[in-house]
Design a protein around this motif. Structure first.
Motif, PDB file in Angstrom:
ATOM      1  N   LEU A   1       0.780  -1.138   0.031  1.00  0.00           N
ATOM      2  CA  LEU A   1      -0.012  -0.066  -0.371  1.00  0.00           C
ATOM      3  C   LEU A   1       0.999   1.127  -0.044  1.00  0.00           C
ATOM      4  CD1 LEU A   1      -2.883  -1.234   2.571  1.00  0.00           C
ATOM      5  CD2 LEU A   1      -2.819  -0.888  -0.187  1.00  0.00           C
ATOM      6  N   PRO A   2       1.849   1.206   0.816  1.00  0.00           N
ATOM      7  CA  PRO A   2       2.176   2.580   0.466  1.00  0.00           C
ATOM      8  C   PRO A   2       3.006   2.907  -1.011  1.00  0.00           C
ATOM      9  CG  PRO A   2       3.784   0.989   2.433  1.00  0.00           C
ATOM     10  CD  PRO A   2       2.237   0.571   1.554  1.00  0.00           C
ATOM     11  N   PHE A   3       2.930   2.058  -1.749  1.00  0.00           N
ATOM     12  CA  PHE A   3       2.990   2.187  -2.986  1.00  0.00           C
ATOM     13  C   PHE A   3       1.970   3.475  -3.766  1.00  0.00           C
ATOM     14  CE2 PHE A   3       2.958   0.824  -7.892  1.00  0.00           C
ATOM     15  CZ  PHE A   3       3.304   2.110  -8.495  1.00  0.00           C
ATOM     16  N   VAL A   4       0.975   2.511  -3.511  1.00  0.00           N
ATOM     17  CA  VAL A   4      -0.742   3.103  -4.010  1.00  0.00           C
ATOM     18  C   VAL A   4      -0.265   4.302  -3.667  1.00  0.00           C
ATOM     19  CG1 VAL A   4      -3.174   3.641  -3.214  1.00  0.00           C
ATOM     20  CG2 VAL A   4      -1.349   1.002  -3.961  1.00  0.00           C
ATOM     21  N   GLU A   5       0.578   4.926  -2.760  1.00  0.00           N
ATOM     22  CA  GLU A   5       0.381   6.645  -1.551  1.00  0.00           C
ATOM     23  C   GLU A   5       1.216   7.344  -2.950  1.00  0.00           C
ATOM     24  OE1 GLU A   5      -2.069   7.588   0.050  1.00  0.00           O
ATOM     25  OE2 GLU A   5      -2.777   6.282   0.156  1.00  0.00           O
ATOM     26  N   THR A   6       2.138   6.563  -3.080  1.00  0.00           N
ATOM     27  CA  THR A   6       3.663   7.178  -3.533  1.00  0.00           C
ATOM     28  C   THR A   6       2.639   7.610  -5.374  1.00  0.00           C
ATOM     29  OG1 THR A   6       5.076   6.105  -1.620  1.00  0.00           O
ATOM     30  CG2 THR A   6       5.775   7.022  -4.636  1.00  0.00           C
ATOM     31  N   LEU A   7       2.213   6.185  -5.488  1.00  0.00           N
ATOM     32  CA  LEU A   7       2.120   6.951  -6.587  1.00  0.00           C
ATOM     33  C   LEU A   7       0.765   7.703  -7.333  1.00  0.00           C
ATOM     34  CD1 LEU A   7       2.102   5.730  -9.909  1.00  0.00           C
ATOM     35  CD2 LEU A   7      -0.282   4.037  -8.755  1.00  0.00           C
ATOM     36  N   LYS A   8       0.079   8.010  -6.407  1.00  0.00           N
ATOM     37  CA  LYS A   8      -1.429   9.135  -5.881  1.00  0.00           C
ATOM     38  C   LYS A   8      -0.890  10.585  -6.261  1.00  0.00           C
ATOM     39  CE  LYS A   8      -3.681   6.930  -3.213  1.00  0.00           C
ATOM     40  NZ  LYS A   8      -5.398   6.886  -2.910  1.00  0.00           N
ATOM     41  N   ALA A   9       1.150  10.314  -5.358  1.00  0.00           N
ATOM     42  CA  ALA A   9       1.652  11.804  -4.660  1.00  0.00           C
ATOM     43  C   ALA A   9       1.949  12.051  -6.247  1.00  0.00           C
ATOM     44  CB  ALA A   9       2.457  11.803  -3.776  1.00  0.00           C
ATOM     45  N   HIS A  10       2.538  11.432  -6.946  1.00  0.00           N
ATOM     46  CA  HIS A  10       3.209  11.554  -8.035  1.00  0.00           C
ATOM     47  C   HIS A  10       2.264  12.003  -9.789  1.00  0.00           C
ATOM     48  CE1 HIS A  10       6.327  11.058  -5.143  1.00  0.00           C
ATOM     49  NE2 HIS A  10       7.273  11.941  -6.009  1.00  0.00           N
ATOM     50  N   THR A  11       1.334  11.082  -9.232  1.00  0.00           N
ATOM     51  CA  THR A  11       0.648  11.523 -10.976  1.00  0.00           C
ATOM     52  C   THR A  11      -0.315  11.866 -10.527  1.00  0.00           C
ATOM     53  OG1 THR A  11      -0.055   8.923 -10.171  1.00  0.00           O
ATOM     54  CG2 THR A  11       1.496   9.133 -11.550  1.00  0.00           C
ATOM     55  N   ASP A  12      -0.980  12.571 -11.966  1.00  0.00           N
ATOM     56  CA  ASP A  12      -2.354  13.005 -11.895  1.00  0.00           C
ATOM     57  C   ASP A  12      -3.440  11.672 -12.155  1.00  0.00           C
ATOM     58  OD1 ASP A  12      -2.108  15.946 -10.877  1.00  0.00           O
ATOM     59  OD2 ASP A  12      -2.041  16.285 -12.694  1.00  0.00           O
ATOM     60  N   ILE A  13      -4.613  10.927 -11.161  1.00  0.00           N
ATOM     61  CA  ILE A  13      -5.652  10.204 -11.684  1.00  0.00           C
ATOM     62  C   ILE A  13      -6.283   9.810 -12.259  1.00  0.00           C
ATOM     63  CG2 ILE A  13      -6.067   7.942 -10.912  1.00  0.00           C
ATOM     64  CD1 ILE A  13      -3.498   8.477 -10.001  1.00  0.00           C
ATOM     65  N   LEU A  14      -6.826  10.345 -13.828  1.00  0.00           N
ATOM     66  CA  LEU A  14      -7.383   9.828 -14.568  1.00  0.00           C
ATOM     67  C   LEU A  14      -8.714   8.853 -14.590  1.00  0.00           C
ATOM     68  CD1 LEU A  14      -5.580  12.266 -17.002  1.00  0.00           C
ATOM     69  CD2 LEU A  14      -7.226  13.249 -14.852  1.00  0.00           C
ATOM     70  N   PHE A  15     -10.441   9.443 -14.506  1.00  0.00           N
ATOM     71  CA  PHE A  15     -10.600   7.827 -15.102  1.00  0.00           C
ATOM     72  C   PHE A  15     -10.978   8.631 -16.741  1.00  0.00           C
ATOM     73  CE2 PHE A  15     -15.450   6.604 -14.509  1.00  0.00           C
ATOM     74  CZ  PHE A  15     -14.939   5.518 -14.721  1.00  0.00           C
ATOM     75  N   LEU A  16     -10.966   6.926 -17.307  1.00  0.00           N
ATOM     76  CA  LEU A  16     -11.189   7.500 -18.929  1.00  0.00           C
ATOM     77  C   LEU A  16     -12.531   6.876 -18.447  1.00  0.00           C
ATOM     78  CD1 LEU A  16     -10.923   8.627 -21.814  1.00  0.00           C
ATOM     79  CD2 LEU A  16      -9.180   7.013 -22.584  1.00  0.00           C
ATOM     80  N   ASP A  17     -14.004   7.181 -18.492  1.00  0.00           N
ATOM     81  CA  ASP A  17     -15.229   6.410 -19.445  1.00  0.00           C
ATOM     82  C   ASP A  17     -15.774   7.037 -20.451  1.00  0.00           C
ATOM     83  OD1 ASP A  17     -17.167   4.673 -18.636  1.00  0.00           O
ATOM     84  OD2 ASP A  17     -18.169   6.287 -17.649  1.00  0.00           O
ATOM     85  N   ALA A  18     -15.053   6.132 -20.937  1.00  0.00           N
ATOM     86  CA  ALA A  18     -15.250   6.625 -22.441  1.00  0.00           C
ATOM     87  C   ALA A  18     -16.557   6.104 -23.151  1.00  0.00           C
ATOM     88  CB  ALA A  18     -14.422   7.308 -24.428  1.00  0.00           C
ATOM     89  N   PRO A  19     -18.265   6.899 -23.917  1.00  0.00           N
ATOM     90  CA  PRO A  19     -19.482   5.760 -23.794  1.00  0.00           C
ATOM     91  C   PRO A  19     -19.198   4.924 -25.016  1.00  0.00           C
ATOM     92  CG  PRO A  19     -19.059   7.442 -24.988  1.00  0.00           C
ATOM     93  CD  PRO A  19     -17.541   7.743 -24.507  1.00  0.00           C
ATOM     94  N   THR A  20     -17.949   4.802 -25.589  1.00  0.00           N
ATOM     95  CA  THR A  20     -17.568   3.611 -26.561  1.00  0.00           C
ATOM     96  C   THR A  20     -16.351   2.927 -26.482  1.00  0.00           C
ATOM     97  OG1 THR A  20     -18.761   5.408 -28.422  1.00  0.00           O
ATOM     98  CG2 THR A  20     -17.320   3.294 -29.073  1.00  0.00           C
ATOM     99  N   ASP A  21     -17.064   1.448 -26.807  1.00  0.00           N
ATOM    100  CA  ASP A  21     -15.993   0.234 -26.857  1.00  0.00           C
ATOM    101  C   ASP A  21     -14.868   0.371 -28.380  1.00  0.00           C
ATOM    102  OD1 ASP A  21     -13.621  -2.161 -26.694  1.00  0.00           O
ATOM    103  OD2 ASP A  21     -15.178  -2.823 -25.315  1.00  0.00           O
ATOM    104  N   TYR A  22     -13.674   1.027 -28.466  1.00  0.00           N
ATOM    105  CA  TYR A  22     -13.649   1.004 -30.210  1.00  0.00           C
ATOM    106  C   TYR A  22     -13.136  -0.333 -30.606  1.00  0.00           C
ATOM    107  CZ  TYR A  22     -13.745   5.455 -29.353  1.00  0.00           C
ATOM    108  OH  TYR A  22     -14.286   7.134 -29.386  1.00  0.00           O
ATOM    109  N   ARG A  23     -12.751  -0.952 -29.648  1.00  0.00           N
ATOM    110  CA  ARG A  23     -12.460  -2.590 -30.185  1.00  0.00           C
ATOM    111  C   ARG A  23     -13.140  -3.050 -30.571  1.00  0.00           C
ATOM    112  NH1 ARG A  23      -8.423  -4.593 -24.968  1.00  0.00           N
ATOM    113  NH2 ARG A  23      -6.781  -2.021 -25.207  1.00  0.00           N
ATOM    114  N   MET A  24     -14.369  -3.390 -29.907  1.00  0.00           N
ATOM    115  CA  MET A  24     -15.512  -4.041 -30.514  1.00  0.00           C
ATOM    116  C   MET A  24     -16.174  -3.879 -31.879  1.00  0.00           C
ATOM    117  SD  MET A  24     -16.183  -6.397 -27.791  1.00  0.00           S
ATOM    118  CE  MET A  24     -17.664  -7.367 -28.641  1.00  0.00           C
TER     119      MET A  24
END
Length: 400
Positions: free
Chosen positions: A203-226
């Motif tokens: 879990l300390p890695f999770v906190e390190t990751l959040k401290a050094h990156t912006d967390i972006l949720f990509l919830d696009a409406p289309t599954d382009y692979r399909m």
């Protein structure tokens, strides 16, 4: 992709956003505000990386000691969301134009195999009296940071306890040395290594990751692979004489005039058995790859040698076959990331191959299903062919 530099903001679109707009105009993508927002954030990072690469002013005492301050690393980006939403596409568009020397884009498992190799090499050097220090993490991080300023991981996932135990200290050291991380994943940082052994130590890695990156949720409406399913004879089901006949026919077509023979790939003091090979292609039974103690590094060696891999007889798996399922996930991840052409015969459609009700493998198999679908798409196969042809023209047969 036309080159477009990272100049001042000035109302101009950066290269990632501009390329998205071009593809929308060409009809290959649908307009998507969420993707556009992620593209803008990546373009901002591009400008920050360019600014950070400019000469750094000396510190107040720099004239005395002849040293310059190490610039702070621009904050990275962690993009997560469901499969097929364009995460990898956006990261790859950014990587192509990122204005920085020392950038790497690779699979997480490949990176960790390299880190374990460097750690073991340092320990061996200490034992031989050729290096000092009982802790290998600082010198390994120093060496990586000296080579790499921008590190890009596609489909970041942690499943191995050996990886989990060193990630926090390793990335603390890398971030302190000016590395910027871009990662895509199917899960939020808080869900990484879910159900993993000794997870509190991770879990300390999770906190390190959040401290050094912006967390972006990509919830696009289309599954382009399909939308790009094609080449239906690259995934054959159900198993039986007719499927065997079709697999044999495809194998003959792939071989062409080349002879077939078993091969043995030298690898780390041992060898990987390839039962059938020829013309830059290899053919395995499922058990050859997934019922034996092979890992990501073995699959990387196979991907480096062959442009096409055929896998016969993939069974339906349940919780009792979780080890086989995990190896199959790693195999497909590796071949996908290397853009290798893959032909599979299986007992059931991809979405029905793993039937365990819970566990990490059940969660990760969704990504495998998506990749098995995309690997039959026109776009994927065209890129695989482009890479194969380019390798052949350069004479690099082992990386075709």
């Amino acid at each position: 992709m036309p080159h477009q530099g990272y100049g001042s903001v000035g109302g101009e679109r950066g290269p990632v956003r501009a390329e998205l707009a071009r593809r929308v105009a060409a009809g290959s993508l649908r307009e998507d505000a969420v993707q556009a927002g992620v593209a803008d954030r990546l373009d901002r990072l591009g400008r920050e990386l360019k600014a950070a690469a400019l000469p750094v002013k000396s510190s107040a005492l720099g004239w005395l000691f002849g040293r310059r301050e190490r610039p702070a690393a621009p904050r990275g980006v962690y993009i997560y969301g469901s499969v097929g939403r364009g995460k990898s596409m956006l990261m790859d568009l950014f990587f192509q134009t990122a204005p920085v020397e020392g950038k790497r884009r690779l699979h997480f498992h490949e990176f960790m195999a390299e880190m374990h190799g460097r750690i073991n090499a340092h320990r061996a050097a200490v034992k031989a009296g050729e290096a000092r220090g009982d802790d290998p993490i600082p010198p390994v991080a120093e060496a990586v940071a000296a080579e790499t300023r921008l590190l890009c991981f596609d489909e970041f996932t942690v499943t191995d306890i050996a990886d989990a135990m060193i990630l926090s200290r390793l990335f603390d050291a890398l971030f302190a040395r000016g590395l910027t991380l871009i990662a895509t994943s199917n899960v939020a940082p808080d869900d990484l290594y879910r159900d993993g052994l000794n997870r509190p130590l991770f879990l300390p890695f999770v906190e390190t990751l959040k401290a050094h990156t912006d967390i972006l949720f990509l919830d696009a409406p289309t599954d382009y692979r399909m939308e790009t399913i094609g080449a239906g004879d690259l995934y054959l089901t159900p198993l039986g004489p007719e499927t065997d006949r079709r697999m044999d026919g495809l194998w003959r077509s792939i071989l062409g005039p080349a002879p077939e023979a078993p091969e043995s790939l030298p690898f780390r003091g041992r060898s990987i058995a390839v039962p059938r090979a020829g013309g830059g292609a290899a053919r395995f039974a499922f058990a050859d790859l997934c019922s034996r103690p092979l890992g990501a590094a073995d699959f990387l060696a196979i991907a480096a040698r062959y442009h096409t891999v055929m896998v016969d007889g993939v069974p339906v798996m349940a919780a009792a076959e979780r080890n086989e399922a995990k190896r199959f996930i790693l195999l497909i991840d590796t071949l996908y990331d290397a853009h290798r052409r893959v032909v599979v015969s299986a007992a059931a459609p991809a979405e029905a191959l793993y039937r365990a009700p819970s566990g990490t493998e059940a969660f990760e198999f969704d990504r495998t299903v998506s990749r098995l679908i995309e690997m039959r798409s026109v776009a994927y196969l065209a890129e695989a062919e482009r890479r194969r042809s380019g390798a052949e023209r350069s004479g690099d047969a082992d990386h075709a």
